[in-house]
Enzyme design. Structure first.
Site, PDB file in Angstrom:
ATOM      1  N   CYS A 117       0.839  -1.200   0.000  1.00 36.56           N
ATOM      2  CA  CYS A 117       0.000   0.000   0.000  1.00 36.56           C
ATOM      3  C   CYS A 117       0.874   1.250   0.000  1.00 36.56           C
ATOM      4  O   CYS A 117       0.624   2.196  -0.759  1.00 36.56           O
ATOM      5  CB  CYS A 117      -0.921  -0.009   1.215  1.00 36.56           C
ATOM      6  SG  CYS A 117      -2.034   1.408   1.286  1.00 36.56           S
ATOM      7  N   CYS A 214      -5.984  -3.097   7.388  1.00 34.03           N
ATOM      8  CA  CYS A 214      -7.209  -2.299   7.326  1.00 34.03           C
ATOM      9  C   CYS A 214      -8.403  -3.047   6.737  1.00 34.03           C
ATOM     10  O   CYS A 214      -9.528  -2.851   7.171  1.00 34.03           O
ATOM     11  CB  CYS A 214      -6.962  -1.002   6.560  1.00 34.03           C
ATOM     12  SG  CYS A 214      -6.544  -1.206   4.809  1.00 34.03           S
TER      13      CYS A 214
END
EC number: 2.8.1.13
Length: 377
Positions: A117, A214
């Site tokens: 990410c 997440c």
């Protein structure tokens, strides 16, 4: 301000003439960065990424960039008086991070999507957005330090070793490092960050830190993989390293290298650990703890941050981390090409797993020389 005088972000102009995009997750760290820079007089622009479905995100506590976090980031921007934008990166995030996570897990690896990410979304697409906004730099709330050395910016571990995030940022390139700033890296503790949040009167001052990945609720990787790749979890055998079949399993994705608990095989005289995942044969291979010990680690996709080329020497005496939760350990790095190397640990480590990162550190001091991906056990 004279040309020889640099502001706190390293530019030879007043803060008011220095535009900085702050990547705001909605948590206390990035909120403090934005508030601090605004108070110092910088031209701050806050940007928050919507990484996945708003409705699902709102229902998950402790997630980064979930619906409530977008709300919190916007609120901080309103309180401190700077513009704030929410960018829909849902498709980018799925293509660049989530899909690879699922495929890597199905391939028997233990991926680290937070690194991808940072590498493929935050420090690539978001960084380009910051440039499009004509920002002089982009700041984040990561606990890591950027220092200026004889050959340009260097990456260093955070002052607080308990908060250090260098393991997740090893793939930051020299070009990205030129543009990035990490205002929290020098702080002695997370308490110091929360004190700053209270000083600025931020509503997120006592907000808990985000937990887990997440998009993985409660750390349950298997359920996420099954949702992303229906039918991919096929049953198979649990096999001892000596060839004995000890039981069955409901899918290789439910296991990780080094796992001992939850194997579902009782009546054994010795504790057994997962030592290998054979995806093609649908086998979970178990054995005694000593089989987990590894000294030689093949590493590829290396991002090198040294002053001289990695291949300029036949070997480097460094320290490496093979898990985010472990301290650096002494090792020898032997380059094979510009992006591949073999790492020899001076003391064997247990649970070295394909898909994890191997991050390179100087033996003395706090400098990070980059790292790469472990690609087979």
């Amino acid at each position: 301000m004279t040309s020889a005088t640099l502001n706190s972000l390293g530019f030879a102009k007043p803060p008011s003439e220095t535009r900085v995009v702050v990547a705001m997750s909605g948590g206390v760290d990035s909120s403090v960065v934005a508030a601090q820079l605004k108070e110092e007089g910088y031209d701050v622009v806050g940007v928050t990424l919507q990484l996945y479905d708003h409705g699902a995100a709102l229902a998950k506590k402790g997630a980064c960039c979930a619906g409530i976090d977008i709300h919190d980031a916007r609120r901080v921007a309103e309180e401190m008086g700077f513009p704030h934008y929410v960018l829909d990166y849902e498709n980018i995030f799925k293509d660049a991070v989530i899909d690879e996570f699922a495929d890597s897990y199905l391939g028997g690896a233990t991926p680290v999507p937070c690194i991808r990410c940072n590498e493929r979304v935050k420090f690539k697409d978001l960084l380009e957005t910051a440039r499009d906004l004509e920002a002089d730099c982009m700041a984040t709330g990561h606990y890591i330090q950027r220092k200026t050395g004889d050959f340009g910016p260097e990456l260093h571990s955070a002052a607080d070793t308990n908060r250090d995030q260098s393991y997740f940022l090893f793939s930051t390139t020299p070009e990205q490092l030129e543009y990035l700033r990490f205002p929290l890296g020098h702080l002695p503790s997370k308490d110091a960050t929360r004190e700053l949040a209270s000083k600025y009167g931020l509503a997120v001052a006592d907000k808990p830190d985000s937990q887990d990945i997440c998009f993985v609720p409660n750390g349950d990787y298997a359920s996420v993989i099954e949702k992303l790749r229906p039918g991919a979890a096929e049953p198979g055998e649990i096999v001892h390293a000596d060839g004995r079949v000890l039981g069955t399993h409901n899918g290789v994705i439910h296991y990780t290298i080094g796992q001992r608990r939850g194997l579902g095989i009782g009546g054994l005289t010795e504790p057994l650990y997962v030592v290998k995942l054979d995806v093609d044969a649908k086998q979970v291979i178990v054995g005694p703890k000593e089989m987990l010990a590894t000294r030689t680690i093949p590493v590829r996709e290396i991002n090198w941050l040294g002053d001289e080329a990695m291949t300029s020497r036949p070997e480097w005496e460094i320290s490496v981390r093979v898990r985010s939760t472990r301290p650096p350990r002494p090792a020898i790095l032997r380059p094979i090409s510009d992006t591949e190397a073999e790492v020899e640990l001076l003391t064997a480590e247990e649970g070295v797993s394909p898909g994890q990162a191997c991050v390179f550190y100087a033996n003395e001091g706090s400098r990070i020389f980059g790292g790469g991906w472990i690609w087979r056990g």
